[in-house]
Design a protein around this motif. Sequence first.
Motif, PDB file in Angstrom:
ATOM      1  N   GLY A 120       0.780  -1.163   0.112  1.00 49.72           N
ATOM      2  CA  GLY A 120      -0.008   0.043  -0.048  1.00 49.72           C
ATOM      3  C   GLY A 120       0.694   1.256  -0.006  1.00 49.72           C
ATOM      4  N   GLU A 121       2.035   0.999  -0.586  1.00 49.99           N
ATOM      5  CA  GLU A 121       2.961   2.185  -0.551  1.00 49.99           C
ATOM      6  C   GLU A 121       3.101   3.188  -1.587  1.00 49.99           C
ATOM      7  OE1 GLU A 121       6.561   0.915   1.405  1.00 49.99           O
ATOM      8  OE2 GLU A 121       5.689   0.299   3.055  1.00 49.99           O
ATOM      9  N   LEU A 122       2.283   2.701  -2.613  1.00 50.74           N
ATOM     10  CA  LEU A 122       2.231   3.434  -3.961  1.00 50.74           C
ATOM     11  C   LEU A 122       0.859   3.987  -4.275  1.00 50.74           C
ATOM     12  CD1 LEU A 122       4.254   1.039  -6.342  1.00 50.74           C
ATOM     13  CD2 LEU A 122       5.112   2.941  -4.900  1.00 50.74           C
ATOM     14  N   GLU A 123       0.872   4.933  -4.937  1.00 47.75           N
ATOM     15  CA  GLU A 123      -0.587   5.529  -5.076  1.00 47.75           C
ATOM     16  C   GLU A 123      -1.487   4.556  -6.094  1.00 47.75           C
ATOM     17  OE1 GLU A 123      -0.011   9.373  -6.466  1.00 47.75           O
ATOM     18  OE2 GLU A 123       0.549  10.363  -4.714  1.00 47.75           O
ATOM     19  N   GLU A 124      -0.883   3.935  -6.769  1.00 44.87           N
ATOM     20  CA  GLU A 124      -1.624   3.230  -7.904  1.00 44.87           C
ATOM     21  C   GLU A 124      -0.500   2.025  -8.481  1.00 44.87           C
ATOM     22  OE1 GLU A 124      -0.386   5.522 -11.981  1.00 44.87           O
ATOM     23  OE2 GLU A 124      -2.115   6.141 -10.948  1.00 44.87           O
ATOM     24  N   LYS A 125      -1.540   1.046  -8.891  1.00 42.52           N
ATOM     25  CA  LYS A 125      -0.542  -0.129  -9.193  1.00 42.52           C
ATOM     26  C   LYS A 125       0.411   0.312 -10.400  1.00 42.52           C
ATOM     27  CE  LYS A 125      -1.264  -4.974 -10.618  1.00 42.52           C
ATOM     28  NZ  LYS A 125      -2.122  -6.161 -11.154  1.00 42.52           N
ATOM     29  N   PRO A 126       1.588  -0.167 -10.116  1.00 45.99           N
ATOM     30  CA  PRO A 126       2.678   0.399 -11.284  1.00 45.99           C
ATOM     31  C   PRO A 126       2.646  -0.739 -12.461  1.00 45.99           C
ATOM     32  CG  PRO A 126       3.796  -1.184  -9.652  1.00 45.99           C
ATOM     33  CD  PRO A 126       2.116  -1.050  -8.994  1.00 45.99           C
ATOM     34  N   THR A 127       1.539  -0.810 -13.246  1.00 44.34           N
ATOM     35  CA  THR A 127       1.390  -1.631 -14.225  1.00 44.34           C
ATOM     36  C   THR A 127       2.350  -1.159 -15.402  1.00 44.34           C
ATOM     37  OG1 THR A 127      -0.680  -2.386 -13.738  1.00 44.34           O
ATOM     38  CG2 THR A 127       0.076  -3.011 -15.929  1.00 44.34           C
ATOM     39  N   ALA A 128       2.254   0.112 -15.924  1.00 39.50           N
ATOM     40  CA  ALA A 128       3.216   0.536 -17.055  1.00 39.50           C
ATOM     41  C   ALA A 128       4.599   0.568 -16.687  1.00 39.50           C
ATOM     42  CB  ALA A 128       2.803   2.091 -17.518  1.00 39.50           C
ATOM     43  N   ALA A 129       5.051   1.173 -15.602  1.00 40.61           N
ATOM     44  CA  ALA A 129       6.367   0.916 -14.882  1.00 40.61           C
ATOM     45  C   ALA A 129       6.978  -0.394 -15.101  1.00 40.61           C
ATOM     46  CB  ALA A 129       6.494   1.524 -13.814  1.00 40.61           C
ATOM     47  N   HIS A 130       6.122  -1.319 -14.508  1.00 37.96           N
ATOM     48  CA  HIS A 130       6.618  -2.801 -14.652  1.00 37.96           C
ATOM     49  C   HIS A 130       6.853  -3.227 -15.963  1.00 37.96           C
ATOM     50  CE1 HIS A 130       6.484  -7.137 -13.855  1.00 37.96           C
ATOM     51  NE2 HIS A 130       6.769  -6.670 -12.676  1.00 37.96           N
ATOM     52  N   ALA A 131       5.906  -3.049 -16.874  1.00 39.75           N
ATOM     53  CA  ALA A 131       6.068  -3.561 -18.188  1.00 39.75           C
ATOM     54  C   ALA A 131       7.219  -2.909 -18.744  1.00 39.75           C
ATOM     55  CB  ALA A 131       4.543  -3.156 -18.953  1.00 39.75           C
ATOM     56  N   GLU A 132       7.639  -1.698 -18.778  1.00 40.03           N
ATOM     57  CA  GLU A 132       8.751  -0.914 -19.422  1.00 40.03           C
ATOM     58  C   GLU A 132       9.917  -1.592 -18.808  1.00 40.03           C
ATOM     59  OE1 GLU A 132       8.791   0.987 -21.929  1.00 40.03           O
ATOM     60  OE2 GLU A 132       6.544   0.777 -21.941  1.00 40.03           O
ATOM     61  N   LEU A 133      10.071  -1.979 -17.285  1.00 41.78           N
ATOM     62  CA  LEU A 133      11.227  -2.460 -16.675  1.00 41.78           C
ATOM     63  C   LEU A 133      11.503  -4.024 -17.441  1.00 41.78           C
ATOM     64  CD1 LEU A 133      10.945  -1.298 -13.066  1.00 41.78           C
ATOM     65  CD2 LEU A 133      12.659  -0.714 -14.581  1.00 41.78           C
ATOM     66  N   THR A 134      10.477  -4.496 -17.509  1.00 35.24           N
ATOM     67  CA  THR A 134      10.494  -5.904 -18.195  1.00 35.24           C
ATOM     68  C   THR A 134      10.929  -5.924 -19.660  1.00 35.24           C
ATOM     69  OG1 THR A 134       8.579  -6.750 -16.708  1.00 35.24           O
ATOM     70  CG2 THR A 134       9.065  -8.031 -18.662  1.00 35.24           C
ATOM     71  N   LYS A 135      10.550  -4.827 -20.407  1.00 30.02           N
ATOM     72  CA  LYS A 135      10.904  -4.683 -21.742  1.00 30.02           C
ATOM     73  C   LYS A 135      12.409  -4.207 -21.759  1.00 30.02           C
ATOM     74  CE  LYS A 135       8.245  -2.153 -24.173  1.00 30.02           C
ATOM     75  NZ  LYS A 135       7.654  -1.021 -24.814  1.00 30.02           N
ATOM     76  N   THR A 136      12.745  -3.442 -20.948  1.00 30.52           N
ATOM     77  CA  THR A 136      14.041  -2.981 -20.695  1.00 30.52           C
ATOM     78  C   THR A 136      14.978  -4.030 -20.616  1.00 30.52           C
ATOM     79  OG1 THR A 136      13.633  -0.887 -20.006  1.00 30.52           O
ATOM     80  CG2 THR A 136      15.859  -1.703 -19.420  1.00 30.52           C
ATOM     81  N   ALA A 137      14.561  -5.028 -19.780  1.00 35.44           N
ATOM     82  CA  ALA A 137      15.509  -6.457 -19.352  1.00 35.44           C
ATOM     83  C   ALA A 137      15.597  -7.252 -20.640  1.00 35.44           C
ATOM     84  CB  ALA A 137      14.985  -7.100 -18.248  1.00 35.44           C
ATOM     85  N   ASP A 138      14.622  -7.325 -21.177  1.00 36.32           N
ATOM     86  CA  ASP A 138      14.510  -8.263 -22.437  1.00 36.32           C
ATOM     87  C   ASP A 138      15.427  -7.565 -23.373  1.00 36.32           C
ATOM     88  OD1 ASP A 138      12.722 -10.026 -21.339  1.00 36.32           O
ATOM     89  OD2 ASP A 138      10.922  -8.811 -22.317  1.00 36.32           O
TER      90      ASP A 138
END
Length: 250
Positions: A120-138
């Motif tokens: 509960g320490e983020l204002e919203e679910k970090p869906t977009a950020a998580h997707a971009e980080l996964t894309k960066t790793a790939d």
Amino acid sequence: MTKADIETEIVSGVPVHYHGDHTLDLESDYEHIYLEDSHDDEHVGALGDPGATTALYAVASARYLADKTETLGNVLREPYTLRTTRDAETTLAALRQHIEALANVAEGLGVWLDAAHQRGELEEKPTAAHAELTKTADLLRAAGLPLREVTLPGDRSPALDMDTLVAGVTEQLRGHGIEVAEVHVHEWQTVWELGEGRHLVLSRAAGWDLGFPTGDGQTWTPVGFGLYCWYAHPAQIAALVAKKLAEVPS
């Protein structure tokens, strides 16, 4: 201590007694992570040790490793940073490892974001950020694939033995117009006599130095020229010697 020295507050339903000045300023200490970077190298050394890892180590390590990686990229552009193709092969293997490690860092940030959201320490679910980080790793892993196909030519650099070093440095010094009168090879040091009472000295204790004669003609003042590694390339040694001789009057 009197009762006046104690401040009591109810925190989470529990009386908390504050005695005088608080010994910990948590906000200031935390901000220190971002304001002070002189100990980043120490925090890198502690990263991964047994025990809980906190932002103190992770933030400092990320900053330090990024700075040093940038520095490595810059020095590799210099012609004598590496000595042999074996050095290049080892560096290449480290580069492959580094790219995979960076991909893991990107994925790790995504994992941390998910955990922070679950707490509960983020204002919203970090869906977009998580997707971009996964894309960066790939993308990082894909970028590292061509490195597996890199092969280096056979090595023809000067051999790493004393005869080759003496001959190579002497030849390179003369190529810079520097007189070499004699060379004395001892167990503990090697001395090139350069004329005008000057010496180039390689010693086990101090690495490379130039010796300039003092007024009595019997002693010499050692002057370093930024080289300490015994097995530097002869051309690099001679170039640095020539530069320092030009800076120091005879």
